[in-house]
Write an enzyme that holds these catalytic residues in place. Sequence first.
Site, short mmCIF file in Angstrom:
data_model
loop_
_atom_site.label_atom_id
_atom_site.label_comp_id
_atom_site.label_asym_id
_atom_site.label_seq_id
_atom_site.Cartn_x
_atom_site.Cartn_y
_atom_site.Cartn_z
N TRP A 102 -6.16 29.13 -44.81
CA TRP A 102 -6.93 28.48 -45.87
C TRP A 102 -6.93 29.27 -47.16
O TRP A 102 -6.77 28.72 -48.25
CB TRP A 102 -8.36 28.17 -45.41
N ASP A 188 -15.09 30.81 -49.76
CA ASP A 188 -14.95 29.57 -48.98
C ASP A 188 -15.60 29.84 -47.63
O ASP A 188 -15.07 30.59 -46.82
CB ASP A 188 -13.47 29.23 -48.82
N LYS A 212 -17.58 20.92 -40.83
CA LYS A 212 -17.45 21.89 -39.75
C LYS A 212 -18.83 22.18 -39.15
O LYS A 212 -19.04 22.08 -37.97
CB LYS A 212 -16.81 23.19 -40.24
C1 LIG Z 1 -11.47 22.67 -43.19
C2 LIG Z 1 -11.33 23.75 -44.20
C3 LIG Z 1 -10.81 23.50 -45.47
C4 LIG Z 1 -10.30 22.15 -45.90
O1 LIG Z 1 -11.31 21.26 -46.10
P1 LIG Z 1 -11.04 19.77 -46.62
O2 LIG Z 1 -12.35 19.14 -46.46
O3 LIG Z 1 -9.98 19.17 -45.75
O4 LIG Z 1 -10.60 19.86 -48.03
C5 LIG Z 1 -10.75 24.57 -46.35
N1 LIG Z 1 -11.18 25.79 -46.03
C6 LIG Z 1 -11.68 26.07 -44.81
C7 LIG Z 1 -12.15 27.44 -44.49
C8 LIG Z 1 -11.77 25.05 -43.86
O5 LIG Z 1 -12.28 25.32 -42.64
#
Ligand SMILES: *Cc1c(COP(=O)(O)O)cnc(C)c1O
Length: 376
Positions: A102, A188, A212
């Site tokens: 990511w 993030d 998540k």
């Molecule tokens: C799932 C995830 C993403 C992507 O998220 P989207 O909603 O598909 O844009 C980005 N960063 C992390 C750490 C994730 O777990």
Amino acid sequence: MARPFNFSAGPAALPEEVLRQAAEEMLDWHGAGMSVMEMSHRGKEFTSIAAQAEADLRELLAVPDNYKILFMQGGAIAENAIIPMNLLDDRKTADYVVTGTWSAKSFKEAQKYCAPHLAAGSPTGPYLAVPKFTTEPADAVSGAPTFQLSADPAYLFICTNETIDGVEFHELPDLAALGRPDLPLVADMSSHIMSRPIDVSRYGLIFGGAQKNIGPAGLTLVIVRDDLLDRALPFCPSAFEFKTVAANGSMYNTPPTYGIYIAGLVFQWLKRQGGLAVIEARNIAKAELLYGCLDASEFYTTRVEKPFRSRMNVPFFLKDESLNEAFLAGAKDAGLLQLKGHKSVGGMRASIYNAMPLEGVQALVGYLKEFERKHG
Ligand SMILES: *Cc1c(COP(=O)(O)O)cnc(C)c1O
């Protein structure tokens, strides 16, 4: 009948209590005569739902008063563009630590808006650890430091839990010790936000997709310090400009109303559990049980270095990969769903977010042992 345990990495399981409450309130929310999905986002019913969700989130994470909480759309991937557009100002670079799939994507997306600098990590992996936060030479041969900040970056970006690779930051870089106490740290936290208490004041900006650990896909949380609201590039779309979103209480355009409602129910559920310290203790117990079982076995392996193992996402492998299909089929029969690893990593992955009860991990450990006994 009991529902199966769902180990999906995302969109992921929600607390059953929350789903039941949402079902009960589906046709008529608190006597309003309509579903939350059918309400005006500006009406008094929905504005009370959004205000409560925000207040509960602020309380749970102890968000200081000089931070705005924004409910946005576009997911974490859109934030990879929205963040540079909002924070670069007149700076030419931002620093990125790449510790997994990511953050590698975030680093790549930033190249559309500036010349991002790789402060530590690798764009290609393998992703098994978080680099040391030191500017001391780490490589005896080349003398290269593990961690190198550029001269004048707009921010330092990290992904504190790499969902695909299973690498988690259990400590943050100490920017004061690195000589940059004022550098905004951007994180993030999509896949571990609300899984443990955090010190929000150490960050300039925190963001995460909801699907998540918070609620349904479609909602993105942004927690941003006030002094960072004035740095947007002129071409940043208004609906994605933090300052505009903040000035309109996340209602510059129609927010993802149902997602905010479910997130609010999850926040109330978290408060009923006792808050994030209680949740963290539960998450540690779950992770220790699962890693302990994997470590004790010769039949399964894990790759991530122990101090950096994620409590939320546990990738593991069968030594004999020809048994993968049988493993997954048997798991499904045993009521253990979505254990297949991400295609880029292979093997298996058990995501054990807040909504996964200890009983779910106990059931998985029971199945791991049983499968090994039959096939080992
Ligand atoms: C799932 C995830 C993403 C992507 O998220 P989207 O909603 O598909 O844009 C980005 N960063 C992390 C750490 C994730 O777990």
